[in-house]
Design an enzyme around this catalytic site. Structure first.
Site, PDB file in Angstrom:
ATOM      1  N   THR A 118      99.471  25.339  50.250  1.00  0.00           N
ATOM      2  CA  THR A 118     100.225  26.526  49.827  1.00  0.00           C
ATOM      3  C   THR A 118     101.711  26.195  49.897  1.00  0.00           C
ATOM      4  OG1 THR A 118      98.474  27.919  50.702  1.00  0.00           O
ATOM      5  CG2 THR A 118     100.618  28.972  50.334  1.00  0.00           C
ATOM      6  N   GLU A 147      94.496  27.051  46.970  1.00  0.00           N
ATOM      7  CA  GLU A 147      93.160  27.266  47.525  1.00  0.00           C
ATOM      8  C   GLU A 147      93.073  28.659  48.155  1.00  0.00           C
ATOM      9  OE1 GLU A 147      90.328  25.487  47.252  1.00  0.00           O
ATOM     10  OE2 GLU A 147      89.649  27.345  48.157  1.00  0.00           O
ATOM     11  N   LEU A 149      90.151  29.739  49.887  1.00  0.00           N
ATOM     12  CA  LEU A 149      89.009  29.860  50.810  1.00  0.00           C
ATOM     13  C   LEU A 149      89.405  30.570  52.100  1.00  0.00           C
ATOM     14  CD1 LEU A 149      89.437  27.641  53.296  1.00  0.00           C
ATOM     15  CD2 LEU A 149      88.690  26.054  51.562  1.00  0.00           C
ATOM     16  N   PHE A 248      89.371  44.463  53.438  1.00  0.00           N
ATOM     17  CA  PHE A 248      90.679  44.377  54.103  1.00  0.00           C
ATOM     18  C   PHE A 248      91.234  45.739  54.477  1.00  0.00           C
ATOM     19  CE2 PHE A 248      92.045  39.981  54.424  1.00  0.00           C
ATOM     20  CZ  PHE A 248      90.951  39.388  53.834  1.00  0.00           C
ATOM     21  N   HIS A 250      90.143  47.192  57.458  1.00  0.00           N
ATOM     22  CA  HIS A 250      89.604  47.360  58.814  1.00  0.00           C
ATOM     23  C   HIS A 250      90.776  47.347  59.797  1.00  0.00           C
ATOM     24  CE1 HIS A 250      85.630  46.853  57.201  1.00  0.00           C
ATOM     25  NE2 HIS A 250      86.064  45.790  56.549  1.00  0.00           N
ATOM     26  N   GLY A 252      92.840  47.016  63.128  1.00  0.00           N
ATOM     27  CA  GLY A 252      92.660  46.057  64.220  1.00  0.00           C
ATOM     28  C   GLY A 252      93.963  45.754  64.920  1.00  0.00           C
ATOM     29  N   GLY A 256      96.349  37.605  61.985  1.00  0.00           N
ATOM     30  CA  GLY A 256      96.841  36.322  62.481  1.00  0.00           C
ATOM     31  C   GLY A 256      96.334  35.250  61.545  1.00  0.00           C
ATOM     32  N   CYS A 259      97.254  31.379  57.701  1.00  0.00           N
ATOM     33  CA  CYS A 259      97.874  31.627  56.392  1.00  0.00           C
ATOM     34  C   CYS A 259      98.770  32.857  56.339  1.00  0.00           C
ATOM     35  CB  CYS A 259      96.791  31.737  55.325  1.00  0.00           C
ATOM     36  SG  CYS A 259      95.950  30.164  55.050  1.00  0.00           S
TER      37      CYS A 259
HETATM   38  N1  LIG Z   1      93.302  27.089  56.535  1.00  0.00           N
HETATM   39  C1  LIG Z   1      93.068  27.905  55.514  1.00  0.00           C
HETATM   40  O1  LIG Z   1      92.216  28.794  55.592  1.00  0.00           O
HETATM   41  C2  LIG Z   1      93.806  27.737  54.213  1.00  0.00           C
HETATM   42  C3  LIG Z   1      93.376  28.450  53.088  1.00  0.00           C
HETATM   43  C4  LIG Z   1      94.071  28.282  51.893  1.00  0.00           C
HETATM   44  C5  LIG Z   1      95.185  27.444  51.842  1.00  0.00           C
HETATM   45  N2  LIG Z   1      95.598  26.792  52.958  1.00  0.00           N
HETATM   46  C6  LIG Z   1      96.734  25.881  52.841  1.00  0.00           C
HETATM   47  O2  LIG Z   1      96.243  24.549  52.785  1.00  0.00           O
HETATM   48  C7  LIG Z   1      97.138  23.648  53.458  1.00  0.00           C
HETATM   49  C8  LIG Z   1      96.400  22.889  54.534  1.00  0.00           C
HETATM   50  O3  LIG Z   1      95.964  23.824  55.499  1.00  0.00           O
HETATM   51  P1  LIG Z   1      94.943  23.407  56.666  1.00  0.00           P
HETATM   52  O4  LIG Z   1      94.629  24.654  57.403  1.00  0.00           O
HETATM   53  O5  LIG Z   1      93.828  22.584  56.093  1.00  0.00           O
HETATM   54  O6  LIG Z   1      95.905  22.444  57.527  1.00  0.00           O
HETATM   55  P2  LIG Z   1      95.516  21.502  58.760  1.00  0.00           P
HETATM   56  O7  LIG Z   1      96.699  21.475  59.623  1.00  0.00           O
HETATM   57  O8  LIG Z   1      94.190  21.910  59.326  1.00  0.00           O
HETATM   58  O9  LIG Z   1      95.298  20.053  58.092  1.00  0.00           O
HETATM   59  C9  LIG Z   1      96.321  19.292  57.514  1.00  0.00           C
HETATM   60  C10 LIG Z   1      95.968  17.820  57.692  1.00  0.00           C
HETATM   61  O10 LIG Z   1      96.851  17.016  56.912  1.00  0.00           O
HETATM   62  C11 LIG Z   1      97.062  15.799  57.604  1.00  0.00           C
HETATM   63  N3  LIG Z   1      98.231  15.111  57.025  1.00  0.00           N
HETATM   64  C12 LIG Z   1      99.543  15.384  57.194  1.00  0.00           C
HETATM   65  N4  LIG Z   1     100.304  14.517  56.481  1.00  0.00           N
HETATM   66  C13 LIG Z   1      99.436  13.702  55.825  1.00  0.00           C
HETATM   67  C14 LIG Z   1      99.604  12.612  54.926  1.00  0.00           C
HETATM   68  N5  LIG Z   1     100.820  12.193  54.535  1.00  0.00           N
HETATM   69  N6  LIG Z   1      98.504  11.982  54.465  1.00  0.00           N
HETATM   70  C15 LIG Z   1      97.271  12.395  54.841  1.00  0.00           C
HETATM   71  N7  LIG Z   1      97.057  13.421  55.691  1.00  0.00           N
HETATM   72  C16 LIG Z   1      98.128  14.071  56.180  1.00  0.00           C
HETATM   73  C17 LIG Z   1      97.189  16.228  59.038  1.00  0.00           C
HETATM   74  O11 LIG Z   1      96.977  15.165  59.939  1.00  0.00           O
HETATM   75  C18 LIG Z   1      96.084  17.308  59.124  1.00  0.00           C
HETATM   76  O12 LIG Z   1      94.846  16.749  59.521  1.00  0.00           O
HETATM   77  C19 LIG Z   1      98.289  24.515  53.956  1.00  0.00           C
HETATM   78  O13 LIG Z   1      99.308  24.516  53.008  1.00  0.00           O
HETATM   79  C20 LIG Z   1      97.667  25.894  54.044  1.00  0.00           C
HETATM   80  O14 LIG Z   1      98.623  26.921  53.894  1.00  0.00           O
HETATM   81  C21 LIG Z   1      94.917  26.908  54.134  1.00  0.00           C
END
Ligand SMILES: NC(=O)c1ccc[n+]([C@@H]2O[C@H](COP(=O)([O-])OP(=O)(O)OC[C@H]3O[C@@H](n4cnc5c(N)ncnc54)[C@H](O)[C@@H]3O)[C@@H](O)[C@H]2O)c1
Length: 430
Positions: A118, A147, A149, A248, A250, A252, A256, A259
């Site tokens: 994001t 994404e 999810l 959405f 509910h 609470g 948190g 995202c």
């Molecule tokens: N978690 C969610 O539910 C969700 C949903 C939609 C979008 N997003 C977006 O997706 C993105 C990732 O979120 P996440 O929750 O998976 O993050 P996360 O912190 O769980 O994972 C990120 C990973 O990227 C790795 N990384 C960092 N630099 C790197 C590089 N140069 N090469 C390879 N790997 C590298 C880190 O070691 C880490 O394992 C964010 O921008 C977030 O806003 C997250």
């Protein structure tokens, strides 16, 4: 797929399930080593099986070597973190820019570089500048594929999304992404094809809107408490209106997670800078932050104005059920506030892997809900894991010393709880 976090792992495993050859790269060798040994570094229902099967069939591999991972790839996805930048609330794009540059430097031929992380509107342009400066000799098309999810239901969301958004500026990028998502075309998933800027903004608009919706019903809950109305029925009555929808709504302890808090903040900052502030989102952020503090005060008030020397049982600490993710969880505000007010805390959560690292030392981690309740003066339910719904009020009462119960997710029936002898309070219900 760069990044073996919640998004990279799920997206990578799901693409592999679609029949695509996927290599997941992460800079954290411990994550890659764990994955190679069949251990999943996060808790996400169904992910272990999906990873295991696709790894066994050879479609899903893991490495720390970027060059090896992107060799021959049609598309390279960035699924690295974009946390809040310290100090100003902007999204920290260090990881995205570094990853983009690394990919460009390692590229051996043309590829499509897709940002799944994001990222604020305008980031795709900067990514393009970075890769062009690093490798003017290779054709790297950039694209945005945000994404949507939800943790806890991530595989279902990826496999059966409401829509797929692709922001592109070349036919080649559009063609590669459409080919990857072909299985979803077959189930008639709408595909929203836009410019890169629009795709980037769609993601923030969606998350900010949901955050506003949650905050709206939370404020309605406060109003219900003053007015003697029931927020559950208000939500049902308004949510059945097709223009509004029931999800959405509910009430609470405040949202948190990984995202909403960071994305609302980043959107507010970007909008301010571009001279089109989204004040409704700014208000939402402030209301939600204050709400988490108010939850601790609510518990203290329910305990007669002081928790000094009292034992408080806490059920659920993750930011929502079915995940081990603790990022911006309401418990991170509520538990330290209760501890600072002199309470001893006995907490239980089915997934404490990350919680134990980020919550204050001194919390007693119980083996189950009834164990947490043992000799407690008060009990607070913060995260609505399903297993808490069916707890017998009588058994809970027998385990506890006191009778105060604060149900911050409205999972229990007020009449039943009172019948069992509890001084029971919930959110926005008489
Ligand atoms: N978690 C969610 O539910 C969700 C949903 C939609 C979008 N997003 C977006 O997706 C993105 C990732 O979120 P996440 O929750 O998976 O993050 P996360 O912190 O769980 O994972 C990120 C990973 O990227 C790795 N990384 C960092 N630099 C790197 C590089 N140069 N090469 C390879 N790997 C590298 C880190 O070691 C880490 O394992 C964010 O921008 C977030 O806003 C997250």
């Amino acid at each position: 797929m760069l990044g073996a976090g919640y998004v990279g792992l799920v997206s990578g495993a799901c693409f592999a399930e679609f029949g695509v050859d996927v290599c997941i790269v992460d800079t954290d060798p411990s994550k890659i080593e764990a994955l190679r040994q069949g251990r999943i570094p996060i808790y996400e229902p169904g992910l272990d099986k999906l990873v295991e099967e696709n790894a066994r069939d050879g479609r899903l591999t893991f490495t720390t070597e970027l060059k090896e991972a992107i060799r021959g790839a049609d598309a390279v996805f960035l699924a690295v973190g974009t946390p809040t930048r310290r100090g100003d609330g902007h999204a920290d794009l260090t990881y995205v820019f570094a990853a983009a540059e690394q990919v460009a430097k390692a590229a051996e031929g043309p590829l499509v570089l897709v940002t799944k992380s994001t990222v604020p509107v305008g980031t795709g342009r900067k990514v393009k500048e970075i890769v062009t400066a690093a490798r003017p000799d290779v054709q790297i098309d950039v694209a945005s594929n945000p994404e949507f999810l939800r943790e806890g239901n991530a595989i279902g969301d990826f496999m059966r999304p409401d829509r797929v958004v692709i922001g592109v500026e070349s036919e080649r990028a559009a063609a590669v992404l459409k080919r990857l998502y072909r299985p979803l075309y077959l189930i008639e998933t709408p595909v929203v094809q836009t410019s890169i800027e629009t795709a980037e903004l769609i993601k923030y608009a969606a998350n900010a809107f949901l955050a506003v919706k949650i905050t709206f019903i939370n404020q309605m809950a406060d109003l219900c408490e003053r007015a003697g109305a029931n927020v559950h029925d208000v939500a049902r009555g308004m949510g059945l209106d097709g223009r509004i929808g029931r999800k959405f709504l509910h009430a609470g302890p405040g949202y948190g997670g990984s995202c909403f808090p960071k994305d609302t903040l980043a959107l507010a900052r970007t909008a301010q800078e571009l001279g089109a502030p989204v004040t409704i989102v700014e208000q939402t952020i402030a209301a939600n932050d204050a709400r988490k503090e108010q939850m601790a005060e609510r518990v203290i008030a329910a305990c007669g104005g002081s928790v000094e020397g009292k034992t408080i049982a806490v059920l659920g600490v993750t930011f929502k059920p079915e995940t081990d993710d603790m990022r911006d969880a309401p418990s991170l505000v509520i538990l330290p506030a209760l501890a600072a007010a002199g309470a001893s805390i006995r907490a239980y959560d089915p997934q404490t892997g990350h919680a134990r690292q980020v919550l204050p030392a001194g919390i007693h981690w119980a083996d189950g809900a009834l164990d947490a309740a043992k000799n407690a003066d008060a009990l607070v339910l913060i995260t609505e894991w399903n297993e808490f719904r069916a707890i017998s009020p009588a058994k809970l009462k027998a385990a506890m010393r006191g009778e105060v119960v604060c149900d911050l997710r409205n999972v229990w029936d007020p009449a039943q709880m009172r019948e069992a002898g509890f001084a029971y309070s919930s959110i926005g219900r008489p």
